[in-house]
Each structure stands twice: as C-alpha cells, then as structure tokens.
Write a protein that holds these residues in place. Sequence first.
Motif, PDB file in Angstrom:
ATOM      1  N   TYR A  75     -45.877 -52.758  17.805  1.00 37.01           N
ATOM      2  CA  TYR A  75     -44.565 -53.678  18.093  1.00 37.01           C
ATOM      3  C   TYR A  75     -44.956 -55.616  18.711  1.00 37.01           C
ATOM      4  N   TYR A  76     -46.701 -55.914  18.956  1.00 34.10           N
ATOM      5  CA  TYR A  76     -46.081 -57.203  19.031  1.00 34.10           C
ATOM      6  C   TYR A  76     -45.324 -58.278  18.284  1.00 34.10           C
ATOM      7  N   ALA A 123     -44.923 -60.782  24.706  1.00 38.73           N
ATOM      8  CA  ALA A 123     -45.431 -60.083  23.718  1.00 38.73           C
ATOM      9  C   ALA A 123     -44.743 -59.348  22.473  1.00 38.73           C
ATOM     10  N   PHE A 124     -44.086 -58.238  23.272  1.00 38.19           N
ATOM     11  CA  PHE A 124     -43.667 -57.420  22.660  1.00 38.19           C
ATOM     12  C   PHE A 124     -42.101 -58.089  22.024  1.00 38.19           C
ATOM     13  N   ASP A 125     -41.953 -56.816  20.542  1.00 36.35           N
ATOM     14  CA  ASP A 125     -40.778 -56.867  19.783  1.00 36.35           C
ATOM     15  C   ASP A 125     -39.720 -55.779  20.841  1.00 36.35           C
ATOM     16  N   TRP A 126     -39.176 -55.989  21.890  1.00 35.08           N
ATOM     17  CA  TRP A 126     -38.276 -54.594  22.107  1.00 35.08           C
ATOM     18  C   TRP A 126     -37.023 -54.521  21.476  1.00 35.08           C
ATOM     19  N   LYS A 127     -36.375 -55.751  20.978  1.00 31.02           N
ATOM     20  CA  LYS A 127     -35.477 -55.695  19.520  1.00 31.02           C
ATOM     21  C   LYS A 127     -35.795 -54.396  19.425  1.00 31.02           C
ATOM     22  N   LEU A 128     -36.718 -55.173  17.873  1.00 31.54           N
ATOM     23  CA  LEU A 128     -37.567 -53.929  17.119  1.00 31.54           C
ATOM     24  C   LEU A 128     -37.596 -52.675  17.092  1.00 31.54           C
ATOM     25  N   LEU A 129     -37.854 -52.427  18.183  1.00 35.21           N
ATOM     26  CA  LEU A 129     -38.948 -51.278  18.694  1.00 35.21           C
ATOM     27  C   LEU A 129     -37.867 -50.226  18.878  1.00 35.21           C
ATOM     28  N   THR A 130     -36.925 -50.427  20.038  1.00 32.72           N
ATOM     29  CA  THR A 130     -35.246 -50.063  20.018  1.00 32.72           C
ATOM     30  C   THR A 130     -34.873 -49.076  19.142  1.00 32.72           C
ATOM     31  N   GLN A 154     -42.417 -48.743  10.898  1.00 36.28           N
ATOM     32  CA  GLN A 154     -43.681 -49.053  11.500  1.00 36.28           C
ATOM     33  C   GLN A 154     -44.484 -50.576  11.104  1.00 36.28           C
ATOM     34  N   PRO A 155     -44.097 -51.245  12.267  1.00 38.63           N
ATOM     35  CA  PRO A 155     -45.564 -52.973  11.633  1.00 38.63           C
ATOM     36  C   PRO A 155     -46.368 -52.347  11.809  1.00 38.63           C
ATOM     37  N   GLN A 166     -48.622 -54.712   5.756  1.00 38.86           N
ATOM     38  CA  GLN A 166     -48.745 -52.883   5.939  1.00 38.86           C
ATOM     39  C   GLN A 166     -48.039 -52.313   6.626  1.00 38.86           C
ATOM     40  N   THR A 167     -47.079 -51.823   6.469  1.00 38.25           N
ATOM     41  CA  THR A 167     -46.235 -51.595   7.626  1.00 38.25           C
ATOM     42  C   THR A 167     -46.482 -48.946   7.449  1.00 38.25           C
TER      43      THR A 167
END
Length: 236
Positions: A65-66, A87-94, A108-109, A121-122
């Motif tokens: 989730y970078y 560096a992390f995409d906290w919004k997407l991960l949450t 998942q990315p 790819q995911t």
Amino acid sequence: MADVGRDYQKIANFAQIFFNFTPHHVAMTIIGIAGGTGSGKTTVVKKIAEVLPPHCAAIVPLDSYYNDTTGMTDEERRAINFDHPDAFDWKLLTEHIKRLKAGEAVEQPTYSYVLSNRLPQTVHVSPKPVIILEGIMTLHYKKLRDMMDLKIFVDTDADVRLIRNIRRDVVERGRTVAMVLDRYEKVLKPMHEQFIEPTKKFADLIIPSGGENKTGIHILKTYIEGIVTGVEKLKG
C-alpha cells in the motif's frame, strides 16, 4: 513504576482476550503486526500461517500500500522515503480493511521497488475469519489501529536488525555494505526512532527476538487457532 503498570495492564488485557474468547465474540478478527525493518515480522507471520488452513486467514502486507506514484517523475520517485508514514496510502488500506470486515473482497495493490510504483496487477483478497496486517508502521495510523482486535509489536535489537538488513540488501538488492550502512544511519535509524519504536506503546503483545521467540509465537498461534476452531464450530 508507571511503565511497569502499563506493561502489566497490556498483559492483563491480552490475557482477557486470549482466555475469554468465544466463537460469537467477533465475526472477523483483525490482527496488526508491526516492528522495525529486519525485526522478524515476516517470519512470525509465516510461522502462524503454517498452522492455519488456507481458507482461514488472509495476510495483508503494508508494503503493498505504498502510494501510487504515476504522476511523479523518476527523480521524484527516487527521492521517496519508504520508511516515512507519508509513503503509504492509509486511506486505501483503511477502506480495504473496512470492506473485508464487512464481508467484501478487495483488490490489493502490488508494488514494485524497482519502478517505485504500483504494478497493473492486483491480488484478490477474500474476507477470512482472520486478517493479518503486517508492516513496519502497521500500528501508526489510528483509524486503522482502532479496527484491530489484537495489536502486536515484534521487538528486536537494533544491531540484529542492522545485520539482517545488510545480508538482505547485499544479496537481494545488489547494494554494497557501505551503501546499506549509509542508508541505515541517514534513514532507517532516525525513522525507526521517530515513527516505529513509539508505536510499541499501542501493542497488546510484544514479541522480543521475532521469529526466534518460540514461546511468544506459540501463544499467538494458540490464540488464532482458537478463533479458527470457533468459526469452524459455528459453520458446523
């Protein structure tokens, strides 16, 4: 004395979770595992996964989730500090953890360190009885932390982590020892002290020595096996 009191309370809280678990306690258990680079987090997760049926647990690595850097230049990408919370995409991960908890699958990315960007790819992640979120700053973001049922910090001495980083980066990433030491002094060490080490206070369970701590891993395995057994009984 205050620190001793806090540690005692953490142990007491974990013991209450561990011994009072019943099948109807939660529909899904979210476990966060944090710790510095080279602390042994991945080893702990692998040892847990070894004892669980594949359909019972999903592992979500924070490294996936970078942030998406599609709009950045190559120079800007090379300047990214991968050991900083920004560096992390906290919004997407949450959002993904929320959806998994609601019984929805997520895509998942996948992230490439070579390109410093996400790949097309995911990875399809389906909701499971146990979701294990693993990464250096898993316990940093409060909104994510608040969704966790169990928070773990893998605590390993700095010199051991440094040796592991040297071995990994020289062998796997083609870096020289001098390059690794320079990065450690300028990036890893200050980022660990500023952002990772402080999250230890949020942990319900601290596992010293990472994958070498057989007792700590055994307790964790037993806890998770209890969750899985409870879910299986409900299904039966």
